[in-house]
Design an enzyme around this catalytic site. Structure first.
Site, PDB file in Angstrom:
ATOM      1  N   TYR A 120      36.291  80.289 -16.536  1.00 42.45           N
ATOM      2  CA  TYR A 120      36.221  79.090 -16.339  1.00 42.45           C
ATOM      3  C   TYR A 120      35.954  79.556 -18.243  1.00 42.45           C
ATOM      4  N   GLY A 162      32.702  83.919 -17.955  1.00 40.51           N
ATOM      5  CA  GLY A 162      31.842  85.349 -17.551  1.00 40.51           C
ATOM      6  C   GLY A 162      33.273  85.796 -16.528  1.00 40.51           C
ATOM      7  N   TYR A 259      34.568  67.604 -16.761  1.00 41.92           N
ATOM      8  CA  TYR A 259      33.473  67.791 -17.103  1.00 41.92           C
ATOM      9  C   TYR A 259      32.776  68.251 -15.010  1.00 41.92           C
ATOM     10  N   GLU A 405      25.652  76.565 -18.305  1.00 46.04           N
ATOM     11  CA  GLU A 405      25.756  74.995 -17.808  1.00 46.04           C
ATOM     12  C   GLU A 405      25.241  74.178 -18.218  1.00 46.04           C
ATOM     13  N   ALA A 505       9.420  62.469 -19.811  1.00 49.59           N
ATOM     14  CA  ALA A 505      10.129  61.182 -18.387  1.00 49.59           C
ATOM     15  C   ALA A 505      10.878  61.687 -17.739  1.00 49.59           C
TER      16      ALA A 505
HETATM   17  C1  LIG Z   1      31.590  84.215  -3.510  1.00 54.61           C
HETATM   18  C2  LIG Z   1      32.205  82.694  -3.960  1.00 54.61           C
HETATM   19  C3  LIG Z   1      30.758  82.116  -3.553  1.00 54.61           C
HETATM   20  C4  LIG Z   1      31.200  81.213  -3.486  1.00 54.61           C
HETATM   21  C5  LIG Z   1      30.605  80.062  -3.303  1.00 54.61           C
HETATM   22  C6  LIG Z   1      29.444  79.107  -3.737  1.00 54.61           C
HETATM   23  C7  LIG Z   1      27.726  78.880  -3.738  1.00 54.61           C
HETATM   24  C8  LIG Z   1      27.661  78.747  -5.100  1.00 54.61           C
HETATM   25  C9  LIG Z   1      25.695  79.284  -5.268  1.00 54.61           C
HETATM   26  C10 LIG Z   1      25.444  79.401  -5.836  1.00 54.61           C
HETATM   27  C11 LIG Z   1      25.722  79.048  -7.836  1.00 54.61           C
HETATM   28  C12 LIG Z   1      24.641  79.866  -7.919  1.00 54.61           C
HETATM   29  C13 LIG Z   1      25.423  80.755  -9.375  1.00 54.61           C
HETATM   30  C14 LIG Z   1      25.153  81.282 -10.064  1.00 54.61           C
HETATM   31  C15 LIG Z   1      26.017  82.029 -11.014  1.00 54.61           C
HETATM   32  C16 LIG Z   1      26.118  81.428 -12.447  1.00 54.61           C
HETATM   33  C17 LIG Z   1      27.539  81.987 -13.593  1.00 54.61           C
HETATM   34  C18 LIG Z   1      27.162  81.466 -14.692  1.00 54.61           C
HETATM   35  C19 LIG Z   1      28.504  79.628 -15.056  1.00 54.61           C
HETATM   36  C20 LIG Z   1      28.047  79.313 -16.280  1.00 54.61           C
HETATM   37  C21 LIG Z   1      28.651  78.553 -17.090  1.00 54.61           C
HETATM   38  C22 LIG Z   1      29.130  78.174 -17.837  1.00 54.61           C
HETATM   39  O1  LIG Z   1      27.537  77.963 -18.563  1.00 54.61           O
HETATM   40  S1  LIG Z   1      30.452  76.440 -18.339  1.00 54.61           S
HETATM   41  C23 LIG Z   1      29.575  75.937 -19.197  1.00 54.61           C
HETATM   42  C24 LIG Z   1      28.896  74.886 -19.830  1.00 54.61           C
HETATM   43  N1  LIG Z   1      28.754  74.271 -20.228  1.00 54.61           N
HETATM   44  C25 LIG Z   1      27.717  73.455 -20.467  1.00 54.61           C
HETATM   45  O2  LIG Z   1      27.089  72.750 -20.097  1.00 54.61           O
HETATM   46  C26 LIG Z   1      28.360  72.290 -21.768  1.00 54.61           C
HETATM   47  C27 LIG Z   1      27.104  71.558 -22.134  1.00 54.61           C
HETATM   48  N2  LIG Z   1      27.256  70.076 -22.858  1.00 54.61           N
HETATM   49  C28 LIG Z   1      27.291  68.579 -21.873  1.00 54.61           C
HETATM   50  O3  LIG Z   1      27.605  68.729 -20.975  1.00 54.61           O
HETATM   51  C29 LIG Z   1      28.355  68.401 -23.083  1.00 54.61           C
HETATM   52  O4  LIG Z   1      28.539  68.454 -24.262  1.00 54.61           O
HETATM   53  C30 LIG Z   1      27.079  67.149 -23.108  1.00 54.61           C
HETATM   54  C31 LIG Z   1      26.983  66.503 -21.716  1.00 54.61           C
HETATM   55  C32 LIG Z   1      25.783  67.152 -23.540  1.00 54.61           C
HETATM   56  C33 LIG Z   1      27.456  66.154 -23.743  1.00 54.61           C
HETATM   57  O5  LIG Z   1      29.238  65.386 -23.652  1.00 54.61           O
HETATM   58  P1  LIG Z   1      29.827  65.130 -25.206  1.00 54.61           P
HETATM   59  O6  LIG Z   1      29.278  64.997 -25.841  1.00 54.61           O
HETATM   60  O7  LIG Z   1      31.621  64.508 -23.728  1.00 54.61           O
HETATM   61  O8  LIG Z   1      29.151  63.225 -24.418  1.00 54.61           O
HETATM   62  P2  LIG Z   1      28.951  61.880 -25.674  1.00 54.61           P
HETATM   63  O9  LIG Z   1      27.601  62.292 -25.947  1.00 54.61           O
HETATM   64  O10 LIG Z   1      29.961  61.933 -26.019  1.00 54.61           O
HETATM   65  O11 LIG Z   1      28.466  60.986 -24.477  1.00 54.61           O
HETATM   66  C34 LIG Z   1      27.318  61.378 -22.937  1.00 54.61           C
HETATM   67  C35 LIG Z   1      28.164  60.559 -21.511  1.00 54.61           C
HETATM   68  O12 LIG Z   1      28.301  61.251 -20.851  1.00 54.61           O
HETATM   69  C36 LIG Z   1      27.702  60.907 -20.037  1.00 54.61           C
HETATM   70  N3  LIG Z   1      28.186  62.135 -19.487  1.00 54.61           N
HETATM   71  C37 LIG Z   1      28.131  63.488 -19.418  1.00 54.61           C
HETATM   72  N4  LIG Z   1      28.640  64.473 -18.871  1.00 54.61           N
HETATM   73  C38 LIG Z   1      29.283  64.344 -17.395  1.00 54.61           C
HETATM   74  C39 LIG Z   1      29.388  64.244 -16.460  1.00 54.61           C
HETATM   75  N5  LIG Z   1      29.631  65.545 -16.426  1.00 54.61           N
HETATM   76  N6  LIG Z   1      29.291  63.636 -15.227  1.00 54.61           N
HETATM   77  C40 LIG Z   1      29.232  62.137 -15.976  1.00 54.61           C
HETATM   78  N7  LIG Z   1      28.859  61.509 -17.206  1.00 54.61           N
HETATM   79  C41 LIG Z   1      28.844  62.418 -18.272  1.00 54.61           C
HETATM   80  C42 LIG Z   1      26.490  60.468 -20.478  1.00 54.61           C
HETATM   81  O13 LIG Z   1      25.944  60.727 -19.266  1.00 54.61           O
HETATM   82  C43 LIG Z   1      27.051  60.018 -21.551  1.00 54.61           C
HETATM   83  O14 LIG Z   1      26.877  58.688 -20.515  1.00 54.61           O
HETATM   84  P3  LIG Z   1      26.382  57.298 -21.424  1.00 54.61           P
HETATM   85  O15 LIG Z   1      26.447  56.452 -21.094  1.00 54.61           O
HETATM   86  O16 LIG Z   1      26.991  56.819 -23.341  1.00 54.61           O
HETATM   87  O17 LIG Z   1      25.116  57.428 -21.681  1.00 54.61           O
HETATM   88  C1  LIG Z   2      24.656  84.123 -18.725  1.00 58.01           C
HETATM   89  C2  LIG Z   2      25.481  83.170 -19.473  1.00 58.01           C
HETATM   90  C3  LIG Z   2      26.628  82.796 -18.299  1.00 58.01           C
HETATM   91  C4  LIG Z   2      27.282  81.496 -19.282  1.00 58.01           C
HETATM   92  N1  LIG Z   2      28.711  81.598 -18.855  1.00 58.01           N
HETATM   93  C5  LIG Z   2      29.606  80.569 -19.031  1.00 58.01           C
HETATM   94  C6  LIG Z   2      31.314  80.638 -19.024  1.00 58.01           C
HETATM   95  O1  LIG Z   2      31.497  80.957 -17.527  1.00 58.01           O
HETATM   96  N2  LIG Z   2      32.192  79.104 -19.693  1.00 58.01           N
HETATM   97  C7  LIG Z   2      31.606  79.293 -20.393  1.00 58.01           C
HETATM   98  O2  LIG Z   2      32.212  78.549 -21.442  1.00 58.01           O
HETATM   99  N3  LIG Z   2      30.317  79.515 -20.789  1.00 58.01           N
HETATM  100  C8  LIG Z   2      29.320  80.153 -20.376  1.00 58.01           C
HETATM  101  N4  LIG Z   2      27.796  80.580 -20.953  1.00 58.01           N
HETATM  102  C9  LIG Z   2      27.649  79.308 -22.138  1.00 58.01           C
HETATM  103  C10 LIG Z   2      26.656  78.450 -21.887  1.00 58.01           C
HETATM  104  O3  LIG Z   2      26.810  78.130 -20.865  1.00 58.01           O
HETATM  105  C11 LIG Z   2      26.164  77.768 -23.267  1.00 58.01           C
HETATM  106  O4  LIG Z   2      25.525  79.125 -23.750  1.00 58.01           O
HETATM  107  C12 LIG Z   2      25.112  76.961 -23.235  1.00 58.01           C
HETATM  108  O5  LIG Z   2      25.591  75.580 -22.588  1.00 58.01           O
HETATM  109  C13 LIG Z   2      24.230  76.347 -23.958  1.00 58.01           C
HETATM  110  O6  LIG Z   2      24.937  76.123 -25.762  1.00 58.01           O
HETATM  111  P1  LIG Z   2      25.160  76.528 -26.337  1.00 58.01           P
HETATM  112  O7  LIG Z   2      24.983  78.616 -26.311  1.00 58.01           O
HETATM  113  O8  LIG Z   2      25.656  76.777 -28.052  1.00 58.01           O
HETATM  114  O9  LIG Z   2      22.952  76.772 -27.124  1.00 58.01           O
HETATM  115  P2  LIG Z   2      22.697  75.960 -28.591  1.00 58.01           P
HETATM  116  O10 LIG Z   2      23.315  74.219 -28.142  1.00 58.01           O
HETATM  117  O11 LIG Z   2      23.499  76.275 -29.870  1.00 58.01           O
HETATM  118  O12 LIG Z   2      21.754  75.798 -28.239  1.00 58.01           O
HETATM  119  C14 LIG Z   2      20.715  75.874 -29.162  1.00 58.01           C
HETATM  120  C15 LIG Z   2      18.814  75.505 -28.839  1.00 58.01           C
HETATM  121  O13 LIG Z   2      19.771  74.536 -29.721  1.00 58.01           O
HETATM  122  C16 LIG Z   2      19.489  73.685 -28.947  1.00 58.01           C
HETATM  123  N5  LIG Z   2      20.413  72.063 -29.020  1.00 58.01           N
HETATM  124  C17 LIG Z   2      21.159  72.040 -29.070  1.00 58.01           C
HETATM  125  N6  LIG Z   2      21.710  70.853 -29.006  1.00 58.01           N
HETATM  126  C18 LIG Z   2      20.514  70.214 -29.118  1.00 58.01           C
HETATM  127  C19 LIG Z   2      21.147  68.782 -28.755  1.00 58.01           C
HETATM  128  N7  LIG Z   2      21.910  67.809 -29.123  1.00 58.01           N
HETATM  129  N8  LIG Z   2      19.444  68.252 -28.824  1.00 58.01           N
HETATM  130  C20 LIG Z   2      18.728  68.897 -29.046  1.00 58.01           C
HETATM  131  N9  LIG Z   2      18.261  69.737 -28.900  1.00 58.01           N
HETATM  132  C21 LIG Z   2      19.995  70.489 -28.829  1.00 58.01           C
HETATM  133  C22 LIG Z   2      19.006  73.613 -27.439  1.00 58.01           C
HETATM  134  O14 LIG Z   2      18.156  73.096 -27.174  1.00 58.01           O
HETATM  135  C23 LIG Z   2      18.678  75.466 -28.142  1.00 58.01           C
HETATM  136  O15 LIG Z   2      17.157  74.882 -27.803  1.00 58.01           O
HETATM  137  C24 LIG Z   2      27.012  81.133 -20.518  1.00 58.01           C
HETATM  138  C25 LIG Z   2      25.980  81.562 -21.069  1.00 58.01           C
HETATM  139  C26 LIG Z   2      25.149  82.388 -20.454  1.00 58.01           C
HETATM  140  C27 LIG Z   2      23.948  83.243 -21.247  1.00 58.01           C
END
Ligand SMILES: CCCCCCCC/C=C\CCCCCCCCCCCC(=O)SCCNC(=O)CCNC(=O)[C@H](O)C(C)(C)COP(=O)(O)OP(=O)(O)OC[C@H]1O[C@@H](n2cnc3c(N)ncnc32)[C@H](O)[C@@H]1OP(=O)(O)O
Ligand SMILES: Cc1cc2nc3c(=O)[nH]c(=O)nc-3n(C[C@H](O)[C@H](O)[C@H](O)COP(=O)(O)OP(=O)(O)OC[C@H]3O[C@@H](n4cnc5c(N)ncnc54)[C@H](O)[C@@H]3O)c2cc1C
Length: 642
Positions: A120, A162, A259, A405, A505
Site C-alpha cells: 500500500y 512496507g 481511507y 497509520e 480531551a
Molecule cells: C500474515 C497476514 C496476517 C493478517 C492478519 C491480520 C491481523 C493483523 C493484526 C495486527 C496488525 C498489526 C499491524 C502491524 C504491521 C503494520 C505495518 C505498518 C503499516 C503502516 C501502513 C501505513 O502507515 S499506511 C499510511 C497511513 N497514513 C496515514 O494514516 C495518514 C494519516 N492522515 C490521515 O489519515 C488524513 O490525512 C487525516 C485523517 C489526518 C486528514 O484527512 P483529510 O485531509 O482528507 O481530511 P479533512 O481535513 O479534509 O477532513 C477531515 C474529516 O474527514 C473525516 N475523516 C478522516 N478520515 C476518516 C475516516 N477514515 N473515516 C471517516 N471519516 C474520516 C474526519 O473525521 C473529518 O470529519 P469532520 O466531520 O470534518 O470533522
Molecule cells: C514503520 C513504518 C511503516 C510504514 N509503512 C507505511 C506503508 O506501508 N505505507 C505508507 O503509505 N506509509 C507507511 N508509513 C508512513 C507513515 O504512515 C507516516 O510516516 C505517518 O503517517 C506519519 O506521517 P509523516 O511521516 O508525514 O509525519 P509528519 O506529519 O511529518 O509528522 C511530523 C510531526 O508533525 C506533527 N504534525 C503533522 N501534521 C500535524 C497537524 N496537522 N497537526 C498537528 N501536528 C502535526 C506530527 O504530530 C509530528 O510530531 C510507515 C511509517 C513507519 C514508521
C-alpha cells in the site's frame, strides 16, 4: 485465562495446537538467533520460511482465519516483519474494501494464491499526514482511456511503504486523480511495478529500499517514482468511486471511504500492540522471579527482584494495560467488521464513529505500550539492555505504531473534532443526538466522586469519575475553542491554539473507553477463579489510571486529597494481591519460546545458563583474536610500547 485472552476455548486450543506443530517443524525455526544476523541474512531467512509456509500453511492452520494466520506469522516469521507483511495487512484489505466485484475477481485470487505480492503506497517523502497535499498525480488521458502516474519532483516520491523496496511487484498506489484539469483528490489505483517473470522494475518506475530503520528491518520499506507511467482506467479501484470512459466522475457515498485500509490497520493493530506489551512483560516478569538481588529483611536471603514494590509498580499496571488493550482491541475489531459490512452495502453512517474511536485508541494504546515495554526492559537491569532479552526489538517494532497509520498527535486531533462536535450538541441542548460512545457527555454528573464512600459499588463509581474528567476536559477544550472563534479568531488558528487541550480531551475519552471495555469483559466472565484474578487486575487498572490523571479530578474538587490517598492505597493493596499471580497472568498468554525469541525470558527459567550459551554462540567468539585487533589495535599497542 487463555480463553479470555484469545476470545474462546477453541481459539486458545488452536493456538496451542499450532505452536505444537511448529515446534515439530525445524525448517520453520530461526536457523540462528536473529540478533546475530545481518539485515540481508534476516531478509533471506524470512523469505526462506515464508516460502515453506506457503507450501505447508494448510497443514498447520486454517488459512482463511485471520487469527490463526496472525499467530502463525508471530511464531514463524516474528515481529521484525517479513517480505509479505503489507500484503496481508494492507494490500488485500484495500482490494477487498475498495475494488469492485469485477476487479476483485481479477486480482484477489492471484493475491491470495501469492502469485503476486502487493503493498500500500501512500506516504511520500514530503507528505505522510496531510493526504490532501500528496504530490503524485494520476491524470486521465481521454484518448487512450489510461491514467498517467507521475512523480513531479523529489518530495513526491512514495517513501516508507512496507515491502515496496524489493519484494512487491504490485501496489495500491494513492495519487491525486486529475480529469480534464480538475483535481478530485487522492484515490487508490492498482499498479504493477515489476515484471512478473524477471521481477525487474517496469519502464517508467524507479524503486528501491529506504535503508535500515530503528527496528522492523526485515521489511523493505521503499521508495517509488513514476515517470509518466500509464495504467488502464479500470485500475482505479472502483467499488465506491467510478470514472467512466468519457471521464465522468461518480463520487463515493462518503468522502473518506477510500481511507478504509488505514482504518483496518488501526482497528487490528490494537491487539497486535497488546501482544507485544504482554511479550515484553512476560520476559521481564519471568526474569524478575528468577533474579535475586539484595535483601528486604537483612536477616533473610536475597530476594527475587519481583518482591520489591517498585518492581511490581513498574510491571503490574502494564500487565493490566495489556489485558485492557486486548479486550478493547477485540471489541474494536468486531465493530470494524460490522462497519465494513455495512459500508460494502452502502451504509456509511457509522464511519465517523469508527474513525474517531480507532484514531484515539491507536494513539493511546501505542504510546502506553511503548512506555510499558521500555519499563519492562529497564526492569531487567543490565540484561534487559542485551539483545538476548529481545525487548529492545519488541520496543522498536511496537513504537513504530505511534507513527504509522497516522501520527499519534494528528489522530488524537481527529478524535477531538468528533468530541468538539459532540460538545456543541450538548451545549445546544441536543444531547439526545449524541452517539453511544459519547452519550456520557450529556449526562449531569454528581458534584463529587463517591469512590471511597459506596462499598461494593463494583466499578461504577470509578467509571463515573473517568466520565466526569473526560466530559469536563472535553467541554473545557471546546469552550476554549468556541471562545476564541467568538473573539474573531479564524477556525484553524483557534483550533491550533487549543490543540494541546483538545488532545488531552481525546486521551481522557479514550482511556475511559479502555476502562469500560475492561469492566464489560470482567462482568461477562462466568468462571469464578478467572473472574477473581481479572477483578484484581481491573482494581489495579482503575486505581492506577485514575491516579495518573488525578490532576483533572482535583482541579474542580471532584476528587479530594483524602480520596487520592484512598486510591493510592488501593494501588499498593492490589500490587500485593497480584504478586502471586503475576507470572501466571503472563504465562496465560501462552507465548512459546520460539515466538518470544528471548533468551532471558524462556519458560525454563535457566537464565544464566541460557545467557552464557547465547554469548558463546556470538559470531565474535568464533575466534579468540579478531582481525580488528590484529590489523589495528595490536599494532597501535605495539607502537605505543616502543
Ligand atoms: C500474515 C497476514 C496476517 C493478517 C492478519 C491480520 C491481523 C493483523 C493484526 C495486527 C496488525 C498489526 C499491524 C502491524 C504491521 C503494520 C505495518 C505498518 C503499516 C503502516 C501502513 C501505513 O502507515 S499506511 C499510511 C497511513 N497514513 C496515514 O494514516 C495518514 C494519516 N492522515 C490521515 O489519515 C488524513 O490525512 C487525516 C485523517 C489526518 C486528514 O484527512 P483529510 O485531509 O482528507 O481530511 P479533512 O481535513 O479534509 O477532513 C477531515 C474529516 O474527514 C473525516 N475523516 C478522516 N478520515 C476518516 C475516516 N477514515 N473515516 C471517516 N471519516 C474520516 C474526519 O473525521 C473529518 O470529519 P469532520 O466531520 O470534518 O470533522
Ligand atoms: C514503520 C513504518 C511503516 C510504514 N509503512 C507505511 C506503508 O506501508 N505505507 C505508507 O503509505 N506509509 C507507511 N508509513 C508512513 C507513515 O504512515 C507516516 O510516516 C505517518 O503517517 C506519519 O506521517 P509523516 O511521516 O508525514 O509525519 P509528519 O506529519 O511529518 O509528522 C511530523 C510531526 O508533525 C506533527 N504534525 C503533522 N501534521 C500535524 C497537524 N496537522 N497537526 C498537528 N501536528 C502535526 C506530527 O504530530 C509530528 O510530531 C510507515 C511509517 C513507519 C514508521
Amino acid at each position: 485465562m487463555a480463553a479470555q485472552i484469545w476470545g474462546s476455548e477453541k481459539r486458545a486450543r488452536r493456538r496451542r495446537e499450532i505452536s505444537a506443530k511448529i515446534a515439530q517443524m525445524p525448517e520453520l525455526h530461526d536457523s540462528k538467533p536473529l540478533p546475530f544476523m545481518t539485515r540481508e541474512e534476516k531478509i533471506m531467512e524470512s523469505a526462506r520460511k515464508l516460502t515453506i509456509l506457503t507450501e505447508k500453511m494448510g497443514q498447520i492452520i486454517d488459512p482463511t482465519d485471520p487469527a490463526e494466520l496472525y499467530h502463525l506469522n508471530n511464531e514463524v516469521l516474528g515481529l521484525e516483519g517479513n517480505p509479505m507483511a503489507l500484503h496481508g495487512v494492507m494490500f488485500i484489505p484495500a482490494l477487498s474494501a475498495q475494488a469492485s466485484d469485477e476487479q476483485q475477481a481479477k486480482w484477489l485470487p492471484r493475491a491470495l494464491r501469492r502469485e503476486i505480492i502487493g503493498t500500500y503506497a501512500q506516504t511520500e517523502l514530503g507528505h505522510g499526514t496531510n493526504l490532501q497535499n500528496l504530490e503524485t498525480t494520476a491524470t486521465y488521458d481521454l484518448a487512450t482511456q489510461e491514467f498517467v502516474l507521475h512523480t513531479p519532483q523529489i518530495t513526491a516520491l512514495k517513501w516508507w511503504p512496507g515491502n515496496l523496496g524489493k519484494s512487491s511487484n504490485y501496489a495500491v498506489v494513492v495519487a491525486h486523480m486529475i480529469i480534464k484539469a480538475k483535481n478530485y483528490g487522492p484515490h487508490p489505483f492498482m499498479v504493477q511495478l515489476r515484471d512478473e517473470k524477471t521481477h525487474e522494475p517496469l519502464p517508467g518506475i524507479t524503486i528501491g529500499d529506504i535503508g535500515p530503520k530503528m527496528a522492523y528491518n526485515i521489511v523493505d520499506n521503499g521508495f517509488l517514482g513514476f515517470n509518466k507511467y500509464r495504467i488502464p482506467r479500470t485500475n482505479l479501484l472502483m467499488r465506491h468511486t467510478k470514472v467512466e470512459a468519457d471521464g465522468t466522475y461518480i463520487k463515493p457515498p462518503h468522502a473518506k471511504i477510500n481511507y478504509s485500509a488505514m482504518v483496518h490497520v488501526r482497528a487490528y493493530m490494537l491487539t497486535g500492540q497488546a501482544i507485544m506489551l504482554a511479550s515484553a512483560l512476560n520476559i521481564a516478569t519471568r526474569y524478575s522471579s528468577v533474579r535475586r538481588q539484595g535483601q528486604i529483611d537483612k536477616s533473610q536471603p536475597e530476594v527475587k527482584v519481583l518482591e520489591y514494590q517498585t518492581q511490581q509498580h513498574r510491571l503490574f499496571p502494564s500487565i493490566a494495560r495489556a489485558y485492557a488493550f486486548q479486550f478493547a482491541g477485540a471489541e474494536t475489531v468486531k465493530l470494524y467488521e460490522h462497519v465494513l459490512k455495512e459500508m460494502k452495502s452502502g451504509n456509511v453512517s457509522l464511519m465517523a464513529d469508527l474513525h474517531a474511536l480507532t484514531s484515539g485508541l491507536k494513539s493511546v494504546v501505542t504510546y502506553q505500550t511503548g512506555e510499558g515495554i521500555e519499563q519492562a526492559r529497564m526492569a531487567c537491569g543490565g540484561h534487559g539492555y542485551s539483545m538476548a532479552s529481545y525487548i529492545s526489538e519488541i520496543y522498536g517494532v511496537a513504537i513504530g505504531g505511534c507513527t504509522y497509520e497516522g501520527e499519534n498527535m494528528v489522530m488524537l486531533l481527529q478524535l477531538a473534532r468528533y468530541l468538539v462536535k459532540s460538545a456543541a450538541l450538548v451545549k445546544s441542548g441536543q444531547s439526545s443526538k449524541l452517539g453511544p460512545l459519547v452519550a456520557y457527555l450529556g449526562v449531569k454528573s454528581e458534584p463529587t466522586s463517591l469512590i471511597d464512600r459506596i462499598p461494593n459499588s463494583g466499578f461504577t463509581e470509578y467509571v463515573k469519575t473517568f466520565q466526569h474528567v473526560s466530559k469536563r476536559q472535553t467541554l473545557k477544550a471546546a469552550d476554549m475553542f468556541f471562545g476564541l472563534m467568538e473573539k474573531g479568531e479564524k477556525r484553524e488558528i483557534a483550533w491550533n491554539k487549543c490543540s494541546v487541550e483538545l488532545n488531552r480531551a481525546s486521551r481522557l475519552h479514550t482511556r475511559l473507553f479502555i476502562v469500560e471495555a475492561f469492566v464489560r469483559r470482567v462482568n461477562e466472565i462466568a468462571d469464578i477463579r478467572i473472574k477473581e484474578a481479572l477483578t484484581d487486575l481491573l482494581h489495579l487498572h482503575v486505581n492506577y489510571e485514575l491516579l495518573d490523571i488525578a490532576s483533572y479530578a482535583l482541579e474542580d474538587g471532584f476528587l479530594s486529597a483524602s480520596q487520592l490517598d484512598y486510591i493510592r492505597d488501593q494501588v499498593y493493596l492490589y500490587l500485593g494481591k497480584i504478586r502471586p499471580n503475576a507470572v501466571s497472568l503472563l504465562d496465560s498468554w501462552e507465548f512459546s519460546d520460539i515466538e518470544l525469541r528471548s533468551v532471558l525470558g524462556r519458560r525454563d527459567g535457566n537464565v544464566y545458563e541460557n545467557l552464557f550459551k547465547w554469548a558463546k554462540s556470538s559470531p565474535l567468539n568464533k575466534t579468540d583474536v579478531l582481525s580488528s585487533v590484529t590489523q589495528y589495535l595490536k599494532p597501535m599497542m605495539e607502537k605505543a610500547r616502543l
